[in-house]
Design an enzyme around this catalytic site. Structure first.
Site, short mmCIF file in Angstrom:
data_model
loop_
_atom_site.label_atom_id
_atom_site.label_comp_id
_atom_site.label_asym_id
_atom_site.label_seq_id
_atom_site.Cartn_x
_atom_site.Cartn_y
_atom_site.Cartn_z
N LYS A 118 0.84 -1.20 0.00
CA LYS A 118 0.00 0.00 0.00
C LYS A 118 0.87 1.25 0.00
O LYS A 118 0.53 2.24 -0.65
CB LYS A 118 -0.91 0.02 1.23
CG LYS A 118 -2.04 -1.01 1.18
CD LYS A 118 -3.00 -0.79 2.34
CE LYS A 118 -3.77 -2.02 2.71
NZ LYS A 118 -4.77 -2.41 1.72
N GLU A 202 -3.01 6.80 8.00
CA GLU A 202 -3.88 7.58 7.12
C GLU A 202 -4.90 8.33 7.96
O GLU A 202 -5.36 7.80 8.98
CB GLU A 202 -4.68 6.65 6.17
CG GLU A 202 -3.93 6.24 4.94
CD GLU A 202 -4.76 5.36 4.03
OE1 GLU A 202 -5.98 5.17 4.29
OE2 GLU A 202 -4.20 4.84 3.06
N HIS A 237 -14.77 -3.98 7.51
CA HIS A 237 -14.00 -3.68 6.29
C HIS A 237 -14.14 -4.75 5.22
O HIS A 237 -13.36 -4.80 4.28
CB HIS A 237 -12.51 -3.45 6.60
CG HIS A 237 -12.29 -2.42 7.67
ND1 HIS A 237 -12.76 -1.14 7.56
CD2 HIS A 237 -11.68 -2.50 8.87
CE1 HIS A 237 -12.43 -0.48 8.65
NE2 HIS A 237 -11.78 -1.28 9.46
N ARG A 294 -6.49 -8.27 -9.72
CA ARG A 294 -7.15 -9.56 -9.97
C ARG A 294 -8.62 -9.32 -10.27
O ARG A 294 -9.09 -8.19 -10.20
CB ARG A 294 -7.04 -10.43 -8.71
CG ARG A 294 -7.62 -9.70 -7.51
CD ARG A 294 -7.73 -10.55 -6.29
NE ARG A 294 -7.93 -9.74 -5.10
CZ ARG A 294 -9.07 -9.25 -4.68
NH1 ARG A 294 -10.17 -9.46 -5.37
NH2 ARG A 294 -9.15 -8.53 -3.58
#
Ligand code: ADP
Length: 495
Positions: A118, A202, A237, A294
Site C-alpha cells: 500500500k 492515514e 471492512h 485480480r
C-alpha cells in the site's frame, strides 16, 4: 503468451465454477486444482478434469505455489487462472508461471508487486497525480517517527499494514493515548498475516463510501474502465453488498474518478482485469485506496450493467488478444446489486457455520443471477471461507433492482446451516438503503433495526416445511431459533 488450450484453476467455490463456465464457452479444457479437505463434488461437475493439491488446509494446498505449479504441469495445463483470494495477488505465482511457460491469467508479476504494498502504490499514485488519503507512508518505521507523523496526520487516524488485505492489521486510533498500543498490535497482526510489519498512517475518514472502478488493459497498451461499483456496505471492512452505478453521485464526479482510475492503470502499464479502489468523503472528495490486481468477487455487477463477460475477456487478453471493446463501446445501463451469501449466524456474532446443506433452492426469474459454489448435499466446513454463493439482481432502475433482490432473497432456500440470507434482506429493504444513503458505517449505524425480530409465536417447523412442500431435514428440531430460521428462509417474514 499464446492460445490457451488447457487451464488450471487452483481455487474453490463459486469463483472456480465461474471460471470453468467461461472455459467451456471458450473451448478451453478446464482443470480444477483442489484440496482433499474440501467438499468439491459440486464444483467438479463444471470442470473437465481435476487434480489434487493434497489433503491439507489452505496453507498446504491452495496457497502452496510449488504444489500449484506441479499440479499445472501434471495436468499438462498451458495456463492458470488464480481466481481471487489465495494466490491471486502473489507476484511469485505470476513469476513461477512465466518460468514454467504457463500463461498466467492476470497482470504481469511487476504490476502485482508494484501494487502489493500500500505504501509503494501510494508513492506511485502521488507521482501520477492521483489523490491519496493524507497520511504517512515513509520507510522510517521507528515508534518515534510514527508517533510524530501521527500528530501531523491528526486524530482520528487509521493504522494500516502496508502489505495488508482483508482488513487485517487495520486499527482506528481516536486519540494519541491509544496510538502506541494500536501500532504494536497492528505490527503483530501484519507480521503474522503477511510476514511484513510495515505500517502506514492515514487520516481516518468518517462516514466514507467505498467506490471502485473496474479497469482492463491488454498487451497492446489499451486501457479501459468499465465504470464503478459502490461497495460501501461492509462489515469489519469486508464488503457485504455491492452495486453499480454508485447511488447519488453525479456523472461529473464519476467521470473524474474514472479518469484517475485509468491514470493509475496506465501508470503500471496494467494488463488484464484490475480494480482501482477509492474512498470518498461525505463532501465527495475521493482518494486512492489501493489497486487489486485480480478479478473481484463483485465483478458480476459490472458484467450485468455493461453486458460483457469479464472472465472470457481475461482469457482472451492473457492469450495476447486485444481488448474486445473500446472505451466508446462500453455503456453502463440499468442497475445491478450483489449480496454475498455466507454460512454465518448474524444473530450470534456472525460466527461461521458448518453443516450439510439439507435443502437448497436458488431463486430464478428475470434479472436474477446466482453464482454458487454449493448445492443440496454439500458439506460446509470451517477450514475455508464461509461464502456459499452470490446473488445478483439486475433491473432497469435502482428501485426495481432492490425490489427484485428482496424478492430473490425471499425465494432463496438454504437449510441445514445458518446463513445471512434474512439479514441481507433486512439490509436491502432498509429505508436508508432504498434512499441510497450508504456508507461504510451503514451496518453499525443501523445495527438495531437490522436485528432479527423474533415473532410472538411461530408455527411448528413441520408445518412450515410441509406448507412449502419441502422434505423435513433429518436435523430439524423445533427449537425456536431453528423454527425461526426455517420459517424465515421460506420467506414468510423478516421483510
Ligand atoms: P484491505 O486491503 O485490508 O481491504 P483497504 O485499504 O482496501 O484495506 O480498506 C478496506 C476498507 O477499510 C475500505 O473499504 C474502508 O471501508 C476502510 N478504510 C480504508 N482506509 C480508510 C480511511 N483512511 N478512512 C476510513 N476508512 C478507511
Amino acid at each position: 503468451m499464446g492460445a490457451i488450450t488447457k487451464l488450471l484453476v487452483p481455487n474453490r467455490g463459486e469463483i472456480a465454477v465461474r471460471i470453468a463456465r467461461a472455459c467451456r464457452e471458450s473451448g478451453i479444457i478446464s482443470v480444477l486444482g483442489y484440496s482433499e479437505a474440501d467438499d468439491t463434488r459440486f464444483v467438479r461437475r463444471f470442470f473437465d478434469e481435476s487434480v489434487s493439491l493434497g489433503s491439507g488446509d489452505a496453507r498446504d494446498t491452495y496457497l502452496n505455489i510449488a504444489k500449484v505449479i506441479d499440479a499445472a504441469r501434471a495436468a499438462g495445463a498451458d495456463a492458470l487462472h488464480p481466481g481471487y483470494g489465495f494466490l491471486s495477488e502473489r507476484a511469485e505465482l505470476a513469476a513461477a508461471c512465466a518460468d514454467a511457460n504457463i500463461t498466467f491469467v492476470g497482470p504481469r508479476a511487476e504490476s502485482i508487486a508494484a501494487m502489493g504494498s500500500k505504501a509503494e502504490s501510494r508513492h506511485l499514485m502521488q507521482r501520477l497525480g492521483v489523490p491519496v488519503v493524507p497520511g504517512y507512508d515513509g520507510d522510517d518505521q521507528s515508534l518515534d517517527v510514527l508517533t510524530r507523523e501521527a500528530a501531523l496526520v491528526g486524530f482520528p487516524l487509521l493504522v494500516k499494514a502496508s502489505a495488508g488485505g482483508g482488513g487485517k492489521g487495520m486499527k482506528v486510533v481516536r486519540d494519541a493515548s491509544e496510538l502506541r498500543a494500536a501500532i504494536e498490535s497492528a505490527q503483530r497482526e501484519a507480521m503474522k498475516a503477511f510476514g511484513d510489519q510495515r505500517l502506514l498512517l492515514e487520516r481516518y475518514i468518517e462516514e466514507p463510501r467505498h467506490v471502485e472502478f473496474q479497469i482492463f488493459g491488454d498487451s497492446q497498451g489499451n486501457v479501459v474502465h468499465l465504470f464503478e461499483r459502490d461497495c460501501s456496505i461492509q462489515r469489519r471492512h469486508q464488503k457485504v453488498v455491492e452495486e453499480s452505478p454508485a447511488p447519488r453521485y453525479s456523472d461529473e464526479l464519476r467521470q473524474r474518478m474514472a479518469e484517475a482510475a485509468i491514470a493509475a492503470a496506465r501508470g503500471v502499464s496494467y494488463q488484464n482485469a484490475g480494480t482501482v479502489e477509492f474512498i470518498v468523503t461525505p463532501d465527495n472528495e475521493f482518494y486512492f485506496l489501493e489497486m487489486n490486481t485480480r478479478l473481484q468477487v463483485e465483478h458480476p455487477v459490472t458484467e450485468l450493467v455493461t453486458g460483457v463477460d469479464l472472465v472470457r475477456a481475461q482469457l482472451d487478453v492473457a492469450a495476447g488478444k486485444p481488448l474486445p471493446w473500446t472505451q466508446d463501446q462500453l455503456r453502463q445501463r440499468g442497475h445491478a446489486i450483489e449480496v454475498r451469501i455466507y454460512a454465518e449466524d448474524p444473530d450470534d456474532r456472525f460466527l461461521p457455520q458448518s453443516g450439510t446443506i439439507a435443502k437448497y433452492a436458488e431463486p430464478t426469474g428475470p434479472g436474477v443471477r446466482v453464482d454458487a459454489g454449493v448445492t443440496e448435499g454439500s458439506e460446509v466446513g470451517v477450514k475455508f471461507d464461509p461464502m456459499l454463493a452470490k446473488l445478483i439482481a439486475f433491473a432497469e432502475s435502482r428501485d426495481a433492482a432492490i425490489d427484485r433482490l428482496a424478492r430473490a432473497l425471499r425465494d432463496y432456500v438454504i437449510l441445514g446451516t445458518r446463513t445471512n440470507i434474512s439479514y441481507l434482506r433486512r439490509i436491502v429493504t432498509h429505508p436508508a438503503f432504498r434512499e441510497g444513503l450508504v456508507s461504510t458505517r451503514f451496518l453499525i449505524e443501523h445495527e438495531e433495526e437490522l436485528r432479527r425480530r423474533m415473532p410472538e409465536s411461530v408455527p411448528s417447523i413441520a408445518a412450515a416445511l410441509s406448507a412449502s412442500g419441502a422434505r423435513t431435514p433429518a436435523r430439524a428440531t423445533n427449537s425456536p431459533q431453528r423454527v425461526t430460521e426455517v420459517w424465515d428462509s421460506l420467506g414468510t417474514w423478516g421483510r
